[in-house]
Design a protein around this motif. Structure first.
Motif, PDB file in Angstrom:
ATOM      1  N   GLU A   1       0.836  -1.203   0.000  1.00  0.00           N
ATOM      2  CA  GLU A   1       0.000   0.000   0.000  1.00  0.00           C
ATOM      3  C   GLU A   1       0.878   1.264   0.000  1.00  0.00           C
ATOM      4  O   GLU A   1       0.594   2.244  -0.691  1.00  0.00           O
ATOM      5  CB  GLU A   1      -0.909  -0.044   1.238  1.00  0.00           C
ATOM      6  N   ASP A   2       1.974   1.234   0.763  1.00  0.00           N
ATOM      7  CA  ASP A   2       2.902   2.382   0.791  1.00  0.00           C
ATOM      8  C   ASP A   2       3.615   2.525  -0.551  1.00  0.00           C
ATOM      9  O   ASP A   2       3.891   3.635  -0.998  1.00  0.00           O
ATOM     10  CB  ASP A   2       3.924   2.227   1.925  1.00  0.00           C
TER      11      ASP A   2
ATOM     12  N   PRO B   1       7.303   5.464   6.052  1.00  0.00           N
ATOM     13  CA  PRO B   1       6.395   4.352   6.381  1.00  0.00           C
ATOM     14  C   PRO B   1       7.057   3.342   7.306  1.00  0.00           C
ATOM     15  O   PRO B   1       8.249   3.437   7.599  1.00  0.00           O
ATOM     16  CB  PRO B   1       6.134   3.726   5.005  1.00  0.00           C
TER      17      PRO B   1
ATOM     18  N   PRO C   1       7.496   1.145  12.311  1.00  0.00           N
ATOM     19  CA  PRO C   1       7.771   2.562  12.039  1.00  0.00           C
ATOM     20  C   PRO C   1       8.984   3.031  12.836  1.00  0.00           C
ATOM     21  O   PRO C   1       9.418   2.368  13.770  1.00  0.00           O
ATOM     22  CB  PRO C   1       6.496   3.260  12.516  1.00  0.00           C
TER      23      PRO C   1
ATOM     24  N   ALA D   1      -0.991   9.045  10.032  1.00  0.00           N
ATOM     25  CA  ALA D   1      -0.302   7.784  10.343  1.00  0.00           C
ATOM     26  C   ALA D   1      -1.313   6.683  10.101  1.00  0.00           C
ATOM     27  O   ALA D   1      -2.364   6.650  10.750  1.00  0.00           O
ATOM     28  CB  ALA D   1       0.168   7.765  11.787  1.00  0.00           C
ATOM     29  N   ASP D   2      -1.044   5.826   9.145  1.00  0.00           N
ATOM     30  CA  ASP D   2      -1.965   4.729   8.804  1.00  0.00           C
ATOM     31  C   ASP D   2      -3.387   5.236   8.572  1.00  0.00           C
ATOM     32  O   ASP D   2      -4.357   4.662   9.100  1.00  0.00           O
ATOM     33  CB  ASP D   2      -1.955   3.656   9.906  1.00  0.00           C
ATOM     34  N   GLY D   3      -3.515   6.316   7.863  1.00  0.00           N
ATOM     35  CA  GLY D   3      -4.826   6.843   7.485  1.00  0.00           C
ATOM     36  C   GLY D   3      -5.510   7.674   8.559  1.00  0.00           C
ATOM     37  O   GLY D   3      -6.598   8.213   8.333  1.00  0.00           O
TER      38      GLY D   3
ATOM     39  N   SER E   1       4.182   5.524  11.793  1.00  0.00           N
ATOM     40  CA  SER E   1       4.497   5.847  10.400  1.00  0.00           C
ATOM     41  C   SER E   1       4.028   7.280  10.168  1.00  0.00           C
ATOM     42  O   SER E   1       3.153   7.775  10.883  1.00  0.00           O
ATOM     43  CB  SER E   1       3.789   4.879   9.462  1.00  0.00           C
TER      44      SER E   1
ATOM     45  N   SER F   1      -3.803   8.966  -2.114  1.00  0.00           N
ATOM     46  CA  SER F   1      -4.221   7.856  -1.232  1.00  0.00           C
ATOM     47  C   SER F   1      -5.363   7.055  -1.845  1.00  0.00           C
ATOM     48  O   SER F   1      -5.975   7.440  -2.808  1.00  0.00           O
ATOM     49  CB  SER F   1      -4.603   8.379   0.142  1.00  0.00           C
TER      50      SER F   1
END
Ligand code: FDP
Length: 321
Positions: free
Chosen positions: A216-217, A254, A266, A290-292, A308, A321
């Motif tokens: 995803e990153d 990330p 992280p 951080a993570d959405g 992250s 995103s």
């Protein structure tokens, strides 16, 4: 001819408009002094045998540079004397330091010298700070003092020791930037309300970690690369964030898995790296995730918790995103 405003004049103006900010104003003056002292030391590091490692490691098993220890001791001793802080947390201290100021109403988290692997090579480094109200009913030296979400910070910022020394801070009404005039020994106002520009020329990511990040990153970074075009990565968090606040772009650190076992970890610390920079980014019109999740909404559950980080222009980051 424009006459520059000194930090002192700016703070006195704030005090006139907001007498309730008296303690925060005092803190800013104290932190500015700490910044000047560290700035003077970093400028003379090579001349005063302050470069190199101290031969010790901190709680995170990172080797400590001599200047790390100098900056940490200075923050601790100076802040204790101000009487404004009940406790201090630092990257260089395993536990919360009770500053033994029973009446104090605030606690402060510090990264005394961020980017310390860059000290010996004359690359910008910085001091990052984050201030919260002291929690009532919790002992000053208890780690829970720092289990407060970033949105409750009453003051946050950094001092950047670069080609010039800059102080950048927010108490929740915009971001204020000052530059140290070394001859005068004064911080002078550079930008009363710093805003991230709409342009976003730069992305900042340690490309050596490309093979070790989650899918995803990887997808996210591909989009960011395509929409920015130029890579800038100093390897001092404070310098990388400062540049992107001024020039625009996205900073991405990330979680990394070098083991190949899917054990992504992280690096950056929530309390004294991510939280304060997130406040500045949001106050400057940007976003910090951080993570959405908005970094400012995360409630820490460990003193040295890591997260992250994605910080930068709102539109750029939303589209990626
Ligand atoms: P450093 O290890 O030199 O103290 O969190 C600390 C930090 O520097 C940040 O200032 C910097 O952005 C980051 O680590 C660099 O990490 P990488 O070397 O893994 O890119």
């Amino acid at each position: 001819m424009t006459v520059p405003q000194t930090l002192q004049q700016f703070l006195l103006g704030e005090l006139k408009d907001h007498p309730e900010r008296y303690e925060l104003v005092m803190m800013m003056a104290d932190i500015a002094t700490i910044g000047k002292l560290i700035s003077a030391r970093t400028n003379r590091a090579g001349l005063t045998e302050l470069t190199g490692l101290a031969g010790s490691t901190n709680v995170q098993d990172e080797t400590q540079a001599k200047l790390d220890i100098y900056a940490n001791d200075l923050c601790k001793n100076y802040l204790r004397k101000t009487g404004l802080f009940a406790a201090m947390a630092s990257e260089e201290e395993t536990d919360v330091v009770d500053l033994k100021n029973p009446g104090a109403r605030y606690v402060i988290a510090f990264d005394p010298l961020d980017g310390s692997s860059n000290i010996d090579v004359n690359i910008p480094i910085g001091t990052i700070f984050s201030v919260h109200k002291k929690l009532e009913g919790v002992p000053a030296g208890d780690a829970r003092q720092f289990f407060q979400k970033g949105r409750d910070q009453v003051l946050a910022g950094y001092v950047l020791y670069g080609s010039s020394t800059m102080l950048v801070f927010s108490w929740g009404e915009g971001v204020h930037a000052f530059t140290l005039d070394v001859d005068l020994g004064e911080f002078l106002l550079s930008d009363a309300h710093l805003k991230i520009p709409a342009a976003h020329p730069y992305y900042s990511f340690n490309e050596a970690y490309g093979p070790f990040i989650a899918e995803e990153d990887r997808r996210y970074l591909d989009k960011i690369r395509a929409q920015t075009g130029s890579l800038r990565y100093v390897g001092s968090f404070v310098a990388d964030i400062h540049r992107n606040l001024i020039k625009g772009g996205a900073y991405v650190y990330p979680a990394i898995d070098t083991s190949g076992q899917g054990n992504f970890k992280p690096k950056l610390r929530l309390n004294y790296e991510a939280k304060p920079m997130a406040l500045l980014a949001e106050q400057a019109g940007g976003v910090a995730l951080a993570d959405g999740v908005a970094i400012l909404d995360i409630v820490p559950n460990e003193l040295h918790q890591r997260v992250s980080v994605r910080i930068g222009n709102k539109k750029l980051m939303k589209e990626a995103s």
